[in-house]
Design a protein around this motif. Structure first.
Motif, PDB file in Angstrom:
ATOM      1  N   VAL A   1       0.841  -1.203   0.000  1.00 33.23           N
ATOM      2  CA  VAL A   1       0.000   0.000   0.000  1.00 33.23           C
ATOM      3  C   VAL A   1       0.877   1.255   0.000  1.00 33.23           C
ATOM      4  O   VAL A   1       0.600   2.221  -0.717  1.00 33.23           O
ATOM      5  CB  VAL A   1      -0.989   0.001   1.196  1.00 33.23           C
ATOM      6  CG1 VAL A   1      -1.673   1.355   1.350  1.00 33.23           C
ATOM      7  CG2 VAL A   1      -2.039  -1.100   1.018  1.00 33.23           C
TER       8      VAL A   1
ATOM      9  N   THR B   1      -4.470  -3.472  -2.695  1.00 38.86           N
ATOM     10  CA  THR B   1      -4.536  -4.724  -1.947  1.00 38.86           C
ATOM     11  C   THR B   1      -5.997  -4.973  -1.565  1.00 38.86           C
ATOM     12  O   THR B   1      -6.736  -4.035  -1.270  1.00 38.86           O
ATOM     13  CB  THR B   1      -3.670  -4.677  -0.669  1.00 38.86           C
ATOM     14  OG1 THR B   1      -4.099  -3.571   0.135  1.00 38.86           O
ATOM     15  CG2 THR B   1      -2.195  -4.499  -1.004  1.00 38.86           C
TER      16      THR B   1
ATOM     17  N   SER C   1      -3.095  -0.366   7.274  1.00 41.36           N
ATOM     18  CA  SER C   1      -3.394   0.775   6.393  1.00 41.36           C
ATOM     19  C   SER C   1      -4.835   1.218   6.549  1.00 41.36           C
ATOM     20  O   SER C   1      -5.698   0.426   6.943  1.00 41.36           O
ATOM     21  CB  SER C   1      -3.160   0.376   4.932  1.00 41.36           C
ATOM     22  OG  SER C   1      -1.860  -0.124   4.772  1.00 41.36           O
TER      23      SER C   1
ATOM     24  N   GLY D   1      -4.352   1.395  -2.653  1.00 45.81           N
ATOM     25  CA  GLY D   1      -4.914   1.407  -1.306  1.00 45.81           C
ATOM     26  C   GLY D   1      -5.441   0.044  -0.924  1.00 45.81           C
ATOM     27  O   GLY D   1      -5.332  -0.923  -1.691  1.00 45.81           O
ATOM     28  N   LEU D   2      -6.009  -0.009   0.276  1.00 47.28           N
ATOM     29  CA  LEU D   2      -6.544  -1.256   0.822  1.00 47.28           C
ATOM     30  C   LEU D   2      -8.060  -1.286   0.657  1.00 47.28           C
ATOM     31  O   LEU D   2      -8.744  -0.320   1.009  1.00 47.28           O
ATOM     32  CB  LEU D   2      -6.177  -1.347   2.308  1.00 47.28           C
ATOM     33  CG  LEU D   2      -6.772  -2.504   3.102  1.00 47.28           C
ATOM     34  CD1 LEU D   2      -6.208  -3.842   2.641  1.00 47.28           C
ATOM     35  CD2 LEU D   2      -6.519  -2.311   4.602  1.00 47.28           C
TER      36      LEU D   2
END
Lengths: 105, 404
Positions: B178, B184, B257, B273-274
């Protein structure tokens, strides 16, 4: 052999936890010292399983990784194996197979 | 960290939508169980080559299955697709073929009833795949950066070691990815029960936080209707007692994150990003369990664009997947010793006090780059290409779900 917060066979993941994780198989007669308290084990406990780090009261929340994973169904003395017989989910019943491979709650 | 130099060395297969694949395979897809044998015979003729079998067995139409097949057949790891139809099933083969053709990929449909039965369809399909393999060998390879990767994670055959070694280590690898701008994806909301508030607090907006909480409540309701939590007898043997305890294991794969979005199968995040993938169907249960096994979840992570899947296991799963490589991270040191041929990473070292969670997290990150550069994962080299797709139903995600 003990270092701060860790014996040879028991691992505490989070400081708020009232359970320890077994990281090497425990045999009857094993003695482990944790936080200055000695526990003598009377049964086999496999790796990955949990034992009480202190005496736990009926209804008390069980914490692992700092997160509540259910409540004690009965008083749990320090060093006892914690599993289906003394810990229940606060959300959904746990189903598992009994000795005859029948689903039980 | 070695990451930046490795990242420069990566190359991807450039697709018409700008996405890049780390593999370049031909999909052979059956559109009903009645076409499964013909499809398999075609794939079997290309053993050792990148020709993967997927399919949908049902004869009745399903919008979810349509969307899954659309996104899977145009996944960046896919170079072209052969569709196998019996001829009388409900699946809309015309729409799927048009969708694939629009991306510039070679696509062909063999209708068994029109082609003259089993043997002629197999011969016709094999001839097309031979041509298609030559054609996709021409796909341009271009530099690929870590921020163009999509990495999904799933756990299967969990035991109590999963949550204390492999899963926290995947969380550290996710944190690294991330930070480098990658996408992810973690799941599954049925395994976040009891952790709604902790997760909600990590959302990048309060509205998204609310959606995350609602998705877990939906999962709890769904599993209650089914009468089962996502908890198999093997989990209890391994020392896990409750669904909440198992949830910690699944949850900690997400790392630390902020959570950037909530997606459903087939939604492909465009920004790094997650993301949480909600795999639980909307509405009252209609078609049974949300996902019948681990591969149903893997297929959904791949439909969201995952190039690579990080699969943590304690009891010892052996599965791989069609389309995207599966990296196996073994949580239990005893399982690793028994099944090391199937395991890419030994996270059991954490329990043997031989490595820290951070060190294994870094090792997983480097393995992702290695596999992205073309090295086969264990399941790939063993020939694992499992795939399953069943009936489900979803409503589209709401506007609060992707605030980025």
């Amino acid at each position: 052999m003990e270092t701060a917060g860790k014996s040879r066979k028991l691992l505490r993941i989070h400081r708020d936890d009232n359970v320890l994780i077994v990281v090497a198989p425990i045999r009857p007669g094993d003695r482990e010292v944790f936080d200055g308290q000695e526990v003598v084990f009377t049964q086999n406990i496999a790796i990955g399983h949990k034992v009480a780090v202190r005496d736990i009261e009926t209804g008390e929340k069980i914490f692992k990784c700092g997160v509540p994973i259910g409540s004690a169904k009965q008083k749990i003395p320090a060093g006892s194996h914690i599993h289906l017989h003394n810990l229940k989910s606060d959300y959904l019943a746990t189903y598992t197979l009994d000795k005859d491979h029948v689903f039980v709650k | 960290m070695s990451s930046s130099s490795n990242a420069l060395a990566l190359q991807g297969f450039l697709r018409s939508d700008g996405r890049k694949g780390i593999r370049n395979c031909i999909i052979v897809a059956y559109l009903v169980e009645c076409a499964h044998h013909v499809a398999r015979e075609i794939v079997d003729a290309f053993r050792g080559q990148p020709v993967h079998l997927i399919g949908f067995g049902g004869c009745y139409p399903n919008a979810y299955a349509d969307r899954m097949m659309n996104t899977l057949c145009t996944h960046p790891n896919v170079g072209g697709a052969l569709l196998l139809s019996l001829g009388c099933e409900s699946f809309n083969r015309h729409r799927l073929a048009e969708h694939i053709a629009k991306t510039g990929r070679p696509v062909e449909t063999v209708v068994i009833q029109q082609t003259g039965g089993t043997r002629k369809s197999i011969d016709s399909g094999k001839a097309w795949v031979e041509r298609a393999l030559r054609q996709i060998a021409e796909v341009p390879r271009v530099p690929l950066h870590v921020n163009e990767l999509v990495v999904g994670t799933v756990c299967g055959g969990s035991d109590a070691t999963s949550g204390i070694s492999a899963n926290p280590a995947v969380g550290r690898a996710f944190d690294i990815l991330v930070r480098q701008g990658a996408v992810t994806i973690f799941e599954e909301t049925g395994e976040m029960i009891g952790l709604e508030n902790a997760m909600s607090a990590r959302a990048i907006t309060p509205e998204l936080g609310h959606e995350l909480k609602v998705s877990v409540e939906k999962a709890a309701h769904y599993y209650k209707q089914m009468g089962h939590a996502s908890f198999a007898p093997g989990n209890a043997e391994g020392g896990l007692t409750t669904i909440e305890e198992k949830s910690i294991g699944a949850y900690c794969k997400s790392g630390d994150s902020p959570i950037s979005g909530l997606i459903k199968p087939g939604d492909v995040p465009r920004n790094g990003g997650l993301y949480l993938l909600d795999v639980v169907p909307d509405g009252e249960p209609r078609f049974g369990f949300p996902n019948i096994n681990d591969n149903a979840e893997i297929a959904e992570l791949i439909a969201c664009g995952s190039h690579v899947i990080l699969f943590t296991t304690g009891r010892g799963s052996v599965v791989g997947s069609a389309i995207s490589p599966v990296i196996k991270i073994c949580a239990n040191p005893e399982t690793y010793e028994r099944m090391s041929d199937d395991m890419d990473i030994n996270a059991g070292k954490i329990l043997r006090l031989e490595a820290s969670v951070d060190e294994v997290g870094d090792e997983i990150y480097r393995k992702v780059l290695d596999v992205a550069s073309g090295t086969e994962s264990c399941s790939e080299s063993l020939g694992h290409r499992e795939f399953v797709l069943t009936y489900k139903s979803f409503e589209p995600i709401g506007p609060a779900c992707l605030p980025g």
